[in-house]
Design a protein around this motif. Structure first.
Motif, PDB file in Angstrom:
ATOM      1  N   ARG A   1       9.059  -0.569   5.637  1.00 49.70           N
ATOM      2  CA  ARG A   1       8.722   0.281   4.490  1.00 49.70           C
ATOM      3  C   ARG A   1       9.782   0.248   3.405  1.00 49.70           C
ATOM      4  O   ARG A   1      10.930  -0.094   3.649  1.00 49.70           O
ATOM      5  CB  ARG A   1       8.462   1.704   4.936  1.00 49.70           C
TER       6      ARG A   1
ATOM      7  N   ARG B   1       5.213  -5.935   9.108  1.00 46.08           N
ATOM      8  CA  ARG B   1       6.582  -5.907   8.585  1.00 46.08           C
ATOM      9  C   ARG B   1       6.636  -6.521   7.182  1.00 46.08           C
ATOM     10  O   ARG B   1       5.839  -7.392   6.853  1.00 46.08           O
ATOM     11  CB  ARG B   1       7.515  -6.663   9.531  1.00 46.08           C
TER      12      ARG B   1
ATOM     13  N   PRO C   1      -0.908  -2.325   9.287  1.00 45.79           N
ATOM     14  CA  PRO C   1       0.486  -2.387   8.840  1.00 45.79           C
ATOM     15  C   PRO C   1       1.206  -3.575   9.472  1.00 45.79           C
ATOM     16  O   PRO C   1       0.949  -3.938  10.617  1.00 45.79           O
ATOM     17  CB  PRO C   1       1.092  -1.079   9.335  1.00 45.79           C
TER      18      PRO C   1
ATOM     19  N   ALA D   1       0.849  -1.183   0.000  1.00 47.41           N
ATOM     20  CA  ALA D   1       0.000   0.000   0.000  1.00 47.41           C
ATOM     21  C   ALA D   1       0.888   1.238   0.000  1.00 47.41           C
ATOM     22  O   ALA D   1       1.965   1.245   0.609  1.00 47.41           O
ATOM     23  CB  ALA D   1      -0.909   0.015   1.230  1.00 47.41           C
ATOM     24  N   VAL D   2       0.425   2.259  -0.682  1.00 46.43           N
ATOM     25  CA  VAL D   2       1.145   3.530  -0.672  1.00 46.43           C
ATOM     26  C   VAL D   2       0.798   4.261   0.620  1.00 46.43           C
ATOM     27  O   VAL D   2      -0.373   4.477   0.928  1.00 46.43           O
ATOM     28  CB  VAL D   2       0.782   4.378  -1.905  1.00 46.43           C
ATOM     29  N   ARG D   3       1.810   4.611   1.352  1.00 49.44           N
ATOM     30  CA  ARG D   3       1.647   5.344   2.624  1.00 49.44           C
ATOM     31  C   ARG D   3       1.774   6.845   2.414  1.00 49.44           C
ATOM     32  O   ARG D   3       1.110   7.647   3.038  1.00 49.44           O
ATOM     33  CB  ARG D   3       2.709   4.838   3.610  1.00 49.44           C
ATOM     34  N   ARG D   4       2.682   7.207   1.476  1.00 51.11           N
ATOM     35  CA  ARG D   4       2.965   8.626   1.269  1.00 51.11           C
ATOM     36  C   ARG D   4       3.490   8.836  -0.136  1.00 51.11           C
ATOM     37  O   ARG D   4       4.238   8.016  -0.656  1.00 51.11           O
ATOM     38  CB  ARG D   4       4.025   9.072   2.266  1.00 51.11           C
TER      39      ARG D   4
ATOM     40  N   THR E   1       6.454   6.186  -0.540  1.00 51.13           N
ATOM     41  CA  THR E   1       6.695   5.277   0.569  1.00 51.13           C
ATOM     42  C   THR E   1       5.645   4.173   0.528  1.00 51.13           C
ATOM     43  O   THR E   1       4.443   4.452   0.560  1.00 51.13           O
ATOM     44  CB  THR E   1       6.631   6.004   1.919  1.00 51.13           C
ATOM     45  N   LEU E   2       6.119   2.931   0.422  1.00 46.45           N
ATOM     46  CA  LEU E   2       5.249   1.755   0.424  1.00 46.45           C
ATOM     47  C   LEU E   2       5.337   1.055   1.762  1.00 46.45           C
ATOM     48  O   LEU E   2       6.410   0.993   2.371  1.00 46.45           O
ATOM     49  CB  LEU E   2       5.674   0.763  -0.660  1.00 46.45           C
ATOM     50  N   VAL E   3       4.222   0.507   2.198  1.00 43.83           N
ATOM     51  CA  VAL E   3       4.180  -0.335   3.397  1.00 43.83           C
ATOM     52  C   VAL E   3       3.446  -1.621   3.036  1.00 43.83           C
ATOM     53  O   VAL E   3       2.849  -1.736   1.964  1.00 43.83           O
ATOM     54  CB  VAL E   3       3.477   0.381   4.578  1.00 43.83           C
TER      55      VAL E   3
ATOM     56  N   LEU F   1       0.453  -4.259   4.198  1.00 48.98           N
ATOM     57  CA  LEU F   1      -0.734  -4.396   5.041  1.00 48.98           C
ATOM     58  C   LEU F   1      -1.124  -5.864   5.139  1.00 48.98           C
ATOM     59  O   LEU F   1      -1.041  -6.603   4.159  1.00 48.98           O
ATOM     60  CB  LEU F   1      -1.912  -3.608   4.459  1.00 48.98           C
TER      61      LEU F   1
END
Length: 129
Positions: free
Chosen positions: A87, A119, A117, A56-59, A107-109, A111
């Motif tokens: 991330r 690791r 979120p 997922a895109v965080r930023r 920034t990708l994270v 989920l």
């Protein structure tokens, strides 16, 4: 570890002024990220089905530098800048004939299935180092 993704600007990508509508750059860099992940050997559908994990895109921090127009051939260059346990930070540029038209830091994270979120899996972190 630059990844390059080529695309052509279609009429549907442009606005009334005949330039690429600003939100479409986000679509262009999304397509490039999907191909970058595929090129690393990560099957996102299998990752979701087998482990319940999705990127997922965080930023997004974006700079619109110069317009692209109908029928332009563009290249999206994706470069990983930082990878931590939670991330991935990417630099993505949309380029025409060597000129950067759009630049973004994304920034990708990861989920989990319940939308929380989690690791990054170790095997994915290893692919990026």
């Amino acid at each position: 570890m630059d990844h390059r993704f080529s695309l052509r600007v279609y009429y549907e990508d442009t606005d009334l002024a005949g330039i690429v509508y600003y939100a479409n750059y986000l679509k262009f860099i999304e397509r490039a990220r999907s191909e970058w992940v595929r090129g690393l050997g990560v099957d996102q559908a299998a990752l979701k089905e087998d482990e319940g994990l999705v990127f997922a895109v965080r930023r997004v921090e974006a700079d619109y530098l110069s317009p692209a127009r109908f029928d332009d051939m563009l290249e999206v260059i994706t470069r990983p800048e930082a990878v931590t346990g939670a991330r991935i930070v990417l630099e993505q540029d949309v380029v025409r004939d060597g000129e950067v038209l759009f630049s973004a830091t994304v920034t990708l994270v990861m989920l989990s299935g319940n939308g929380l979120p989690t690791r990054l899996p170790a095997n994915i972190r290893l692919l990026l180092h």
